[in-house]
Motif scaffolding. Sequence first.
Motif, mmCIF file in Angstrom:
data_model
loop_
_atom_site.group_PDB
_atom_site.id
_atom_site.type_symbol
_atom_site.label_atom_id
_atom_site.label_comp_id
_atom_site.label_asym_id
_atom_site.label_seq_id
_atom_site.Cartn_x
_atom_site.Cartn_y
_atom_site.Cartn_z
ATOM 1 N N MET A 196 0.818 -1.208 0.000
ATOM 2 C CA MET A 196 0.000 0.000 0.000
ATOM 3 C C MET A 196 0.851 1.256 0.000
ATOM 4 N N ASP A 197 2.016 1.215 0.640
ATOM 5 C CA ASP A 197 2.897 2.385 0.610
ATOM 6 C C ASP A 197 3.365 2.665 -0.806
ATOM 7 N N TYR A 198 3.660 1.618 -1.544
ATOM 8 C CA TYR A 198 4.069 1.774 -2.947
ATOM 9 C C TYR A 198 2.951 2.435 -3.746
ATOM 10 N N LEU A 199 1.721 1.972 -3.539
ATOM 11 C CA LEU A 199 0.583 2.526 -4.263
ATOM 12 C C LEU A 199 0.341 3.978 -3.859
ATOM 13 N N SER A 200 0.501 4.285 -2.589
ATOM 14 C CA SER A 200 0.340 5.650 -2.125
ATOM 15 C C SER A 200 1.405 6.552 -2.730
ATOM 16 N N ASP A 201 2.658 6.087 -2.743
ATOM 17 C CA ASP A 201 3.747 6.873 -3.323
ATOM 18 C C ASP A 201 3.557 7.086 -4.823
ATOM 19 N N LEU A 202 2.898 6.119 -5.471
ATOM 20 C CA LEU A 202 2.655 6.253 -6.905
ATOM 21 C C LEU A 202 1.732 7.439 -7.187
ATOM 22 N N GLY A 203 0.798 7.703 -6.283
ATOM 23 C CA GLY A 203 -0.052 8.875 -6.427
ATOM 24 C C GLY A 203 -1.405 8.616 -7.049
ATOM 25 N N ILE A 204 -1.843 7.354 -7.024
ATOM 26 C CA ILE A 204 -3.146 7.028 -7.613
ATOM 27 C C ILE A 204 -4.266 7.395 -6.648
ATOM 28 N N ASP A 205 -5.474 7.517 -7.197
ATOM 29 C CA ASP A 205 -6.641 7.856 -6.383
ATOM 30 C C ASP A 205 -7.428 6.623 -5.953
#
Length: 569
Positions: A44-53
């Motif tokens: 989830m940190d990776y997805l958050s860092d990616l910047g998706i909504d």
Amino acid sequence: MSFPSTHPDATWWRQAAVYQIYPRSFSDSNGDGLGDLPGVSARMDYLSDLGIDAIWLSPFYPSALADGGYDVDDYRNVDPRLGTLTDFDVMMDAAHTAGIRVIVDVVPNHSSNRHVWFKAALASAPGSPERERYHFLDGLGADGELPPSDWPSHFGGGAWTRVVEQAGPKAGELGQWYLHLFATEQPDFNWDHPEVRDDFHATLRFWADRGVDGFRVDVAHGLAKDMTLPLRSKPTLEIVVADGSDPLFDRDQVHEIFAGWRAVLDEYDPPKAAVAEAWVPFTERRLKYARSTELGQAFNFDLLQAHFDASEFRTIVQKCLSEAEGSGASSTWVFSNHDVVRHASRYALPDDSTHADLEAWLLADGAIPVPDLTRGVRRARAATLFMLGLPGSAYLYQGEELGLFEVADLPASVLADPTWSRTANKVKGRDGCRVPLPWTAAGPNFGFGATPWLPQPKWFGALAADVQDGVAGSTLEMYRAALRLRRELQSDESLEWLSLPDASVVHYRRPNGWEVLTNFSSSAAPLPSGVDPSKVVLSSSIKESSPAEAAALIPGETTLWLTPNPRLL
């Protein structure tokens, strides 16, 4: 479009960046070779860092995996190989804590042949109530030995399978046929049956009550079918009429079904979002699914099917934005997903490549024609930045942020897509875009987990997430920068064209002054007159230009973003 809600988040989906996760291939937490829901939570940190909504989860339900999870045994549970309902709740909490919404796939056209209803239908006699939830018919011919119609399956072969009766006077004998527009293991539901409609309403509420923010609706255009005897002939799966009279697809009756869904989705505040996968070639027909009284949004696959061409891209965008304005929905943009060859590979093939050429290329294990991979990723990056600047929802597919190519040389022994077997080994299918992701360059299985269900190629290491993390100019960092800027720069759902329709450089501006320029030619092009190069904040170019070049030129097959208030990224 306005939904019956004053909640500030009621229309979050209109310009969302949505990241599709194919769970079995994302991240394996328990070492069994399959990605799982705890694996999603762990990233989830990776997805958050990616910047998706938002994330969109492809099916994670109990399944025999006859069609990659789209053969669903139980719509209100989790495949034990992928986790538990508790794991799902943990994942939901992790996503919402990170500010990421969750969309789940729902598969209403068909169940699996292991679904409790279908097993009950097989155990019952012809004409029984249990069989009415599906499409069972007597065959043609002297002894019913011929299928009820000539309808084809999407995966090759016919769309009917004959059963051995288990009950009634013909028990033990060949009997009726059941309809499956996809794999044999995927019997089609009878959506005229009230129990089918009520049960799916219950499924929508089940996941909505667990906090799901929206639904992606598989084969949305296929639910209503004309089963009037004798069945009409349909030798291909194409829709050739725009009046809703096709026997299998896009019938007017399907909109009554989705009006019922919207009533359920609007029980929540904010209302739950939904997007239709509706492969309908007629604009006015497809937009019906996107009405506020139905699902609210429908996929548009025009850019996915387009060549890397300035005129095509501009024409498609103008058409889609006009359609969105007329329907009240927002546009959707997508280049890759779990069903198609990754766009970095499509763009690496000759410009005139057709769908048949792609199939031939896969059968040649990606060797003929030889793809120009450098050009492919260059074009893919440029196309992505072009798309992320547009008003509307952007749908991304896991791994495209790493610049992954199609794994075109998977050996026949590992292919799992039913298309391979049902076409007598003539079409490889979709496994090449579903190979598990590379997280690390070092270590076994590139950090995915145990030996994955599809083999990863050696070249995955060079594109692993940890290799690109923090590296200026990497595809991963380009996506992160673009998604971060997109969120900051987003404005209303309009744009102004600043280029001529026949120009190789397509230039548009959003109302807040955000400008996007894409050079579709292979040669560098001068910046348009009046464009200030000091305003460039992001480039898709793989190779950094010198300051002198940047001041005068747009590199070939490159997109630039400019803002009135440039900043360092």
